[in-house]
Design an enzyme around this catalytic site. Structure first.
Site, PDB file in Angstrom:
ATOM      1  N   ILE A 157     -18.477  35.591  60.394  1.00 37.18           N
ATOM      2  CA  ILE A 157     -19.523  34.728  59.870  1.00 37.18           C
ATOM      3  C   ILE A 157     -19.057  34.040  58.583  1.00 37.18           C
ATOM      4  CG2 ILE A 157     -21.964  34.578  59.184  1.00 37.18           C
ATOM      5  CD1 ILE A 157     -21.283  35.456  62.202  1.00 37.18           C
ATOM      6  N   GLU A 363     -16.959  27.215  66.616  1.00 43.53           N
ATOM      7  CA  GLU A 363     -17.959  26.217  67.045  1.00 43.53           C
ATOM      8  C   GLU A 363     -17.818  25.899  68.543  1.00 43.53           C
ATOM      9  OE1 GLU A 363     -19.823  25.147  64.371  1.00 43.53           O
ATOM     10  OE2 GLU A 363     -20.928  23.445  65.176  1.00 43.53           O
TER      11      GLU A 363
HETATM   12  C1  LIG Z   1     -12.629  31.402  60.878  1.00 42.34           C
HETATM   13  C2  LIG Z   1     -13.782  31.613  61.804  1.00 42.34           C
HETATM   14  C3  LIG Z   1     -15.058  31.219  61.405  1.00 42.34           C
HETATM   15  C4  LIG Z   1     -16.161  31.444  62.251  1.00 42.34           C
HETATM   16  N1  LIG Z   1     -17.419  31.153  61.800  1.00 42.34           N
HETATM   17  C5  LIG Z   1     -18.491  31.533  62.551  1.00 42.34           C
HETATM   18  C6  LIG Z   1     -19.824  31.437  62.027  1.00 42.34           C
HETATM   19  O1  LIG Z   1     -20.058  30.965  60.908  1.00 42.34           O
HETATM   20  N2  LIG Z   1     -20.847  31.889  62.798  1.00 42.34           N
HETATM   21  C7  LIG Z   1     -20.663  32.420  64.043  1.00 42.34           C
HETATM   22  O2  LIG Z   1     -21.642  32.809  64.679  1.00 42.34           O
HETATM   23  N3  LIG Z   1     -19.406  32.518  64.572  1.00 42.34           N
HETATM   24  C8  LIG Z   1     -18.322  32.098  63.847  1.00 42.34           C
HETATM   25  N4  LIG Z   1     -17.046  32.230  64.349  1.00 42.34           N
HETATM   26  C9  LIG Z   1     -16.857  32.786  65.678  1.00 42.34           C
HETATM   27  C10 LIG Z   1     -16.347  31.783  66.691  1.00 42.34           C
HETATM   28  O3  LIG Z   1     -17.356  30.859  67.017  1.00 42.34           O
HETATM   29  C11 LIG Z   1     -15.847  32.574  67.907  1.00 42.34           C
HETATM   30  O4  LIG Z   1     -14.643  33.227  67.502  1.00 42.34           O
HETATM   31  C12 LIG Z   1     -15.600  31.705  69.109  1.00 42.34           C
HETATM   32  O5  LIG Z   1     -16.812  31.236  69.630  1.00 42.34           O
HETATM   33  C13 LIG Z   1     -14.849  32.446  70.230  1.00 42.34           C
HETATM   34  O6  LIG Z   1     -15.414  33.682  70.485  1.00 42.34           O
HETATM   35  P1  LIG Z   1     -14.485  35.001  70.550  1.00 42.34           P
HETATM   36  O7  LIG Z   1     -13.685  35.034  69.300  1.00 42.34           O
HETATM   37  O8  LIG Z   1     -15.357  36.156  70.837  1.00 42.34           O
HETATM   38  O9  LIG Z   1     -13.500  34.742  71.743  1.00 42.34           O
HETATM   39  P2  LIG Z   1     -13.816  35.027  73.290  1.00 42.34           P
HETATM   40  O10 LIG Z   1     -15.140  34.476  73.629  1.00 42.34           O
HETATM   41  O11 LIG Z   1     -13.532  36.442  73.573  1.00 42.34           O
HETATM   42  O12 LIG Z   1     -12.709  34.112  73.975  1.00 42.34           O
HETATM   43  C14 LIG Z   1     -11.341  34.508  74.097  1.00 42.34           C
HETATM   44  C15 LIG Z   1     -10.635  33.441  74.920  1.00 42.34           C
HETATM   45  O13 LIG Z   1     -11.217  33.356  76.233  1.00 42.34           O
HETATM   46  C16 LIG Z   1     -11.626  32.028  76.491  1.00 42.34           C
HETATM   47  N5  LIG Z   1     -12.841  32.043  77.305  1.00 42.34           N
HETATM   48  C17 LIG Z   1     -13.953  32.798  77.149  1.00 42.34           C
HETATM   49  N6  LIG Z   1     -14.864  32.486  78.066  1.00 42.34           N
HETATM   50  C18 LIG Z   1     -14.342  31.531  78.852  1.00 42.34           C
HETATM   51  C19 LIG Z   1     -14.802  30.775  79.983  1.00 42.34           C
HETATM   52  N7  LIG Z   1     -16.024  30.944  80.477  1.00 42.34           N
HETATM   53  N8  LIG Z   1     -13.966  29.871  80.514  1.00 42.34           N
HETATM   54  C20 LIG Z   1     -12.738  29.649  79.994  1.00 42.34           C
HETATM   55  N9  LIG Z   1     -12.253  30.312  78.928  1.00 42.34           N
HETATM   56  C21 LIG Z   1     -13.048  31.225  78.353  1.00 42.34           C
HETATM   57  C22 LIG Z   1     -11.879  31.414  75.113  1.00 42.34           C
HETATM   58  O14 LIG Z   1     -11.816  29.998  75.145  1.00 42.34           O
HETATM   59  C23 LIG Z   1     -10.754  32.037  74.309  1.00 42.34           C
HETATM   60  O15 LIG Z   1      -9.582  31.322  74.506  1.00 42.34           O
HETATM   61  C24 LIG Z   1     -15.942  31.992  63.529  1.00 42.34           C
HETATM   62  C25 LIG Z   1     -14.649  32.346  63.932  1.00 42.34           C
HETATM   63  C26 LIG Z   1     -13.579  32.194  63.088  1.00 42.34           C
HETATM   64  C27 LIG Z   1     -12.215  32.661  63.536  1.00 42.34           C
END
Ligand SMILES: Cc1cc2nc3c(=O)[nH]c(=O)nc-3n(C[C@H](O)[C@H](O)[C@H](O)COP(=O)(O)OP(=O)(O)OC[C@H]3O[C@@H](n4cnc5c(N)ncnc54)[C@H](O)[C@@H]3O)c2cc1C
Length: 382
Positions: A157, A363
Site C-alpha cells: 500500500i 494499478e
Molecule cells: C510499488 C507498489 C505499489 C503498490 N501500490 C498499491 C496501492 O497503493 N494499493 C493497492 O491496493 N495495491 C498496490 N500495489 C499492488 C499492485 O496493484 C499489485 O501488485 C498488482 O495488482 C499485482 O498483484 P500481485 O502482486 O498480487 O500479482 P499477481 O496477481 O499474483 O500476478 C502475478 C502475475 O500473474 C499475472 N496474472 C494474474 N492473473 C492473470 C490473468 N487472469 N491473466 C493473465 N495474467 C495474470 C500478473 O499479470 C502477474 O504477471 C502496489 C504494488 C507495488 C509493487
C-alpha cells in the site's frame, strides 16, 4: 470536432508542473532514490502549489480540475522522478472511490481534509494473497450493532505510513463473491491498525510502500462507502480517474529517458562521429519519440472521456498497458544508447529503467489490462 490544443489554463498548469519538476525534483531525484527517504519537503511544496488533489471538486475546497489536467501534471512530474510522482498521485487513487460513491458528508470531511492540510490518504485493496484477483481478498468486515469490525491484511500500500485515512475493500458476505464486497473509509488512527515495514523496492524508491494489518478495527456505519455489496464496483470505478494519470506518469518517464538519450547520442562519439549519426541509434530514438506520442494520445483520449462523463474502461486500459510497456522499452533502449555508462548508477537512465518496471505491475498489471481489453471487445462482439 477534434482539437488537440490545450487551453491557456491547461498550458499554465503544465508549465507550473514543468518548472516545479526542474527546480524541485530533478536536483534531488537521485538522492531520494539512493536514501529511499520519503520526500516530504518536495511533496509539501507540490501541495502548496496546488499540484496535488486537483480533482477534488470546488464544493469541497479543491480546484475541481479534470483527469486531463491531472495527467498534464503527472507527465511533467514523471519526467523528473516517478517515485516522487507516485507519492504525489496516490492521494488521487484513494480519493477516487470517495469522489465516485461518497456521501456529501464523506466528501466534505475526507476530500476536504486533503486540500485543507498537507496530508495523505491511501488505497488499500491488494493483500498478500491477492492482487490481480481482487475477489481473492480475505479481509472481512462484520456488522456489530451500528459498527463494522474489520479484520485482515493489506499489502503493497503506497503511502500507508503517511495516510490519514485508508480506502479499504473488504468482504461483508464472502459467499456472494464480487457482490459481497463492501468498501470503507478507515481513519489511520483507529485502534487495531498496524503499519508494516518499509518495503525495499527495485525502483520508485522515493515512494513508500507497506503492508497494513487490521485487527478488530471498528468503524461506524457512516464510514461505509455506498451500500453493502457495492465495494467491488466502487474500487474499480476509481480506476477510470486514476489509470490515465498513472499512464501519463509513464509517458513522462519515457520522455525524460528520451531526452537523456538524445543528449548523450549527440555528444558521444564512436567510429569518428557522434553515435546519433549511426542510424541504428537514431532510429532507436525515433521509435522512442513515435511511441511516446502514441501513448500520450491514448492518455489524453482516456482522460477526456472520463472528463466528458463517459465510461473509459477500454481506453484507460489501452493507455495504461501501452504507456507502461512503452516506458519499459524506452527506458531499456535509453540504457542501450548510453552503452556501459547506461548500466552505471552514476548516469540517470539506470534509475529510469528500474523505475519504469512498476508501471507494468501496479494499478493493474499489463496482463490484466489486456484481460480488460479482451473482455470489453468480446462484450461488444456478443
Ligand atoms: C510499488 C507498489 C505499489 C503498490 N501500490 C498499491 C496501492 O497503493 N494499493 C493497492 O491496493 N495495491 C498496490 N500495489 C499492488 C499492485 O496493484 C499489485 O501488485 C498488482 O495488482 C499485482 O498483484 P500481485 O502482486 O498480487 O500479482 P499477481 O496477481 O499474483 O500476478 C502475478 C502475475 O500473474 C499475472 N496474472 C494474474 N492473473 C492473470 C490473468 N487472469 N491473466 C493473465 N495474467 C495474470 C500478473 O499479470 C502477474 O504477471 C502496489 C504494488 C507495488 C509493487
Amino acid at each position: 470536432m477534434i482539437d488537440f490544443s490545450l487551453s491557456d489554463e491547461q498550458k499554465q498548469l503544465r508549465d507550473l508542473a514543468r518548472e516545479f519538476t526542474q527546480n524541485e525534483i530533478v536536483p534531488v531525484a537521485a538522492e531520494y532514490d539512493r536514501t529511499k527517504e520519503f520526500p516530504t519537503e518536495v511533496l509539501k511544496k507540490a501541495w502548496e502549489l496546488g499540484l496535488m488533489n486537483v480533482q477534488v471538486p470546488e464544493a469541497y475546497g479543491g480546484m475541481g480540475l479534470g483527469v486531463l489536467e491531472d495527467c498534464l501534471i503527472a507527465e511533467e512530474v514523471g519526467v523528473g522522478c516517478t517515485g516522487i510522482g507516485t507519492s504525489m498521485m496516490s492521494n488521487m487513487l484513494a480519493e477516487g472511490p470517495v469522489l465516485v460513491a461518497g456521501t456529501e458528508e464523506q466528501k466534505k470531511k475526507y476530500l476536504g481534509q486533503m486540500v485543507e492540510e498537507f496530508a495523505f490518504c491511501a488505497y488499500a485493496v491488494t493483500e498478500p494473497g491477492a492482487g490481480s484477483d481482487v475477489a481473492g481478498i480475505k479481509t472481512l468486515a462484520k456488522k456489530v450493532g451500528n459498527d463494522y469490525v474489520i479484520n485482515g491484511q493489506k499489502m503493497w500500500i503506497t503511502n500507508a505510513a503517511q495516510a490519514k485515512w485508508f480506502f479499504v475493500l473488504t468482504y461483508t458476505d464472502p459467499e456472494a463473491g464480487y457482490n459481497g464486497m463492501t468498501a470503507f473509509i478507515v481513519p489511520a488512527d483507529t485502534d487495531g491498525i498496524t503499519i508494516g515495514k518499509h518495503e525495499e523496492k527495485m525502483g520508485q524508491r522515493a515512494s513508500d510502500t507497506r503492508g497494513i494489518t487490521f485487527e478488530d478495527v471498528k468503524v461506524p456505519e457512516a464510514n461505509r462507502l455506498g451500500n453493502e455489496g457495492d465495494g467491488w464496483k466502487i474500487a474499480m470505478a476509481a480506476f477510470d480517474h486514476s489509470r490515465p494519470v498513472v499512464a501519463a506518469a509513464a509517458v513522462g518517464l519515457a520522455q525524460g529517458a528520451m531526452q537523456h538519450a538524445i543528449q548523450y547520442a549527440a555528444e558521444r562519439t564512436a567510429f569518428g562521429k557522434p553515435i546519433a549519426k549511426h542510424q541504428a541509434v537514431s532510429f532507436m530514438i525515433a521509435d522512442m519519440a513515435m511511441n511516446i506520442e502514441a501513448a500520450r494520445l491514448l492518455v489524453w483520449k482516456s482522460a477526456w472521456k472520463t472528463d466528458q462523463g463517459q465510461r473509459n474502461t477500454l481506453e484507460a486500459a489501452y493507455a495504461k498497458a501501452f504507456a507502461a510497456d512503452m516506458a519499459m522499452k524506452v527506458a531499456t533502449d535509453a540504457v542501450q544508447v548510453f552503452g556501459g555508462y547506461g548500466y552505471s548508477a552514476e548516469y540517470p537512465v539506470e534509475k529510469l529503467m528500474r523505475d519504469a518496471k512498476i508501471f507494468q505491475i501496479y494499478e493493474g498489471t499489463s496482463q490484466i489490462q489486456r484481460v480488460i481489453i479482451a473482455r470489453e471487445l468480446f462484450k461488444k462482439a456478443r
